[in-house]
Design an enzyme around this catalytic site. Structure first.
Site, PDB file in Angstrom:
ATOM      1  N   GLU A 187       1.120  -1.156  -0.117  1.00 18.45           N
ATOM      2  CA  GLU A 187       0.137  -0.133  -0.087  1.00 18.45           C
ATOM      3  C   GLU A 187       0.921   1.168   0.133  1.00 18.45           C
ATOM      4  O   GLU A 187       1.914   1.221   0.774  1.00 18.45           O
ATOM      5  CB  GLU A 187      -0.945  -0.029   1.287  1.00 18.45           C
ATOM      6  CG  GLU A 187      -2.038  -0.991   1.209  1.00 18.45           C
ATOM      7  CD  GLU A 187      -3.267  -0.519   0.305  1.00 18.45           C
ATOM      8  OE1 GLU A 187      -3.354   0.673  -0.027  1.00 18.45           O
ATOM      9  OE2 GLU A 187      -4.174  -1.409   0.366  1.00 18.45           O
ATOM     10  N   HIS A 205      -3.985  -3.083  -8.237  1.00 16.98           N
ATOM     11  CA  HIS A 205      -5.292  -3.495  -7.668  1.00 16.98           C
ATOM     12  C   HIS A 205      -6.284  -3.304  -8.795  1.00 16.98           C
ATOM     13  O   HIS A 205      -7.261  -3.948  -8.743  1.00 16.98           O
ATOM     14  CB  HIS A 205      -5.706  -2.936  -6.360  1.00 16.98           C
ATOM     15  CG  HIS A 205      -6.465  -3.343  -5.487  1.00 16.98           C
ATOM     16  ND1 HIS A 205      -7.345  -2.753  -4.382  1.00 16.98           N
ATOM     17  CD2 HIS A 205      -7.161  -4.716  -5.484  1.00 16.98           C
ATOM     18  CE1 HIS A 205      -7.872  -3.790  -3.833  1.00 16.98           C
ATOM     19  NE2 HIS A 205      -7.885  -4.646  -4.519  1.00 16.98           N
ATOM     20  N   ASP A 231      -6.910   1.658  -8.019  1.00 18.62           N
ATOM     21  CA  ASP A 231      -5.537   2.031  -7.566  1.00 18.62           C
ATOM     22  C   ASP A 231      -4.756   1.018  -8.122  1.00 18.62           C
ATOM     23  O   ASP A 231      -5.030  -0.087  -8.162  1.00 18.62           O
ATOM     24  CB  ASP A 231      -5.645   2.015  -5.822  1.00 18.62           C
ATOM     25  CG  ASP A 231      -5.993   0.742  -5.450  1.00 18.62           C
ATOM     26  OD1 ASP A 231      -7.173   0.128  -5.817  1.00 18.62           O
ATOM     27  OD2 ASP A 231      -5.143   0.403  -4.408  1.00 18.62           O
TER      28      ASP A 231
HETATM   29 ZN    ZN Z   1      -6.195  -1.301  -3.336  1.00 20.15          ZN
END
Ligand code: ZN
Length: 269
Positions: free
Chosen positions: A139, A177, A187
């Protein structure tokens, strides 16, 4: 010198505070890992599939731990690393990632690479239907409508390099993603430079200079060969554009896309 000491004190305070802040959740992490290790060290093995094979137990001598084979890159869609660390340590959210990369380049490691994080969710890429079981989730702290910082990208490349080498992850298996879950996820955003990463060996980029599009070329099948779930074509195209043609916000395949897809198809098949 005085500034240096103040910085050092602040750094020590910060480093000292973080574990304190997460003392309870770190304890919960240790407890859960302990339960898994108890399960793995069960001897003789009862039966993993729930079948009555325990009486026939013969342990093999030749095995290793399962390895991740994909990396999925995300942006957090949150405003700070603190916010994300909090989200990933609240049991009710049920979401997590192996790594979080903050705007200042600091990398938080949140889960052992061999354990399964809850980051990818429902989706499909090629024949893979459970991405969480086969991937590392990273992330990037970013709200989705701002550029990624250089220090952050440097940390990411360093991390990707280590993961690729450690687990022998194929170049094609570094995805976003949005590639995994078209429509549901967007994203990392169009600000993310996949070309820069492909140049360093994480994912592929295209070269259309000498590409001739065959008369019978089928761009939809090309998207499928690359890995996209084409059940809903317009959202598959949207994810393809975010990844490879970020300046184009349409959901239509044009002549340039066909050239790109002819080249990418060869690299991903
Ligand atoms: Zn994501």
């Amino acid at each position: 010198m005085k500034n240096y000491i103040i910085c050092l004190v602040l750094l020590l305070l910060f480093c000292g505070c973080t574990p304190y802040l997460y003392k309870a959740t770190n304890k919960s992490y240790r407890k859960q890992v302990k339960n898994f290790s108890k399960l793995l060290s069960e001897y003789p093995l009862k039966d993993s599939a729930g079948l009555p094979y325990a009486a026939n137990w013969v342990g093999t001598t030749n095995f290793s731990i399962r390895r991740p084979n994909f990396v999925v890159i995300h942006h957090t869609a949150q405003n700070s690393c603190d916010q994300t660390l909090k989200t990933f340590t609240l049991p009710r959210t049920q979401v997590s990632a192996h790594y979080v990369i903050c705007r200042d380049g600091i990398v938080y490691h949140m889960l052992h690479d061999n354990l399964r994080a809850h980051h990818a969710g429902l989706g499909k890429w090629g024949n893979v239907s459970d991405m969480n079981s086969s991937s590392i989730g990273i992330e990037i702290d970013n709200n989705g409508s701002e550029p990624f910082s250089d220090v952050q990208m440097n940390s990411l490349i360093q991390l990707l390099d280590r993961l690729k080498k450690a687990y022998n992850i194929p170049q094609a298996n570094f995805i976003g993603h949005m590639d995994w879950a078209p429509g549901r996820k967007v994203d990392p955003s169009r600000y993310f430079s996949w070309k820069q990463h492909a140049d360093k060996g994480f994912g592929y980029w295209y070269d259309t200079t000498s590409v001739k599009v065959p008369a019978d070329f089928n761009p939809i099948q090309a998207l499928r060969i690359i890995g996209y779930n084409i059940n809903n074509l317009s959202i598959a195209i949207q994810s393809y554009k975010i990844h490879w043609v970020p300046q184009d916000t349409t959901k239509v395949i044009n002549e340039m896309d066909k050239k790109i897809l002819v080249d990418l198809m060869k690299k991903y098949q």
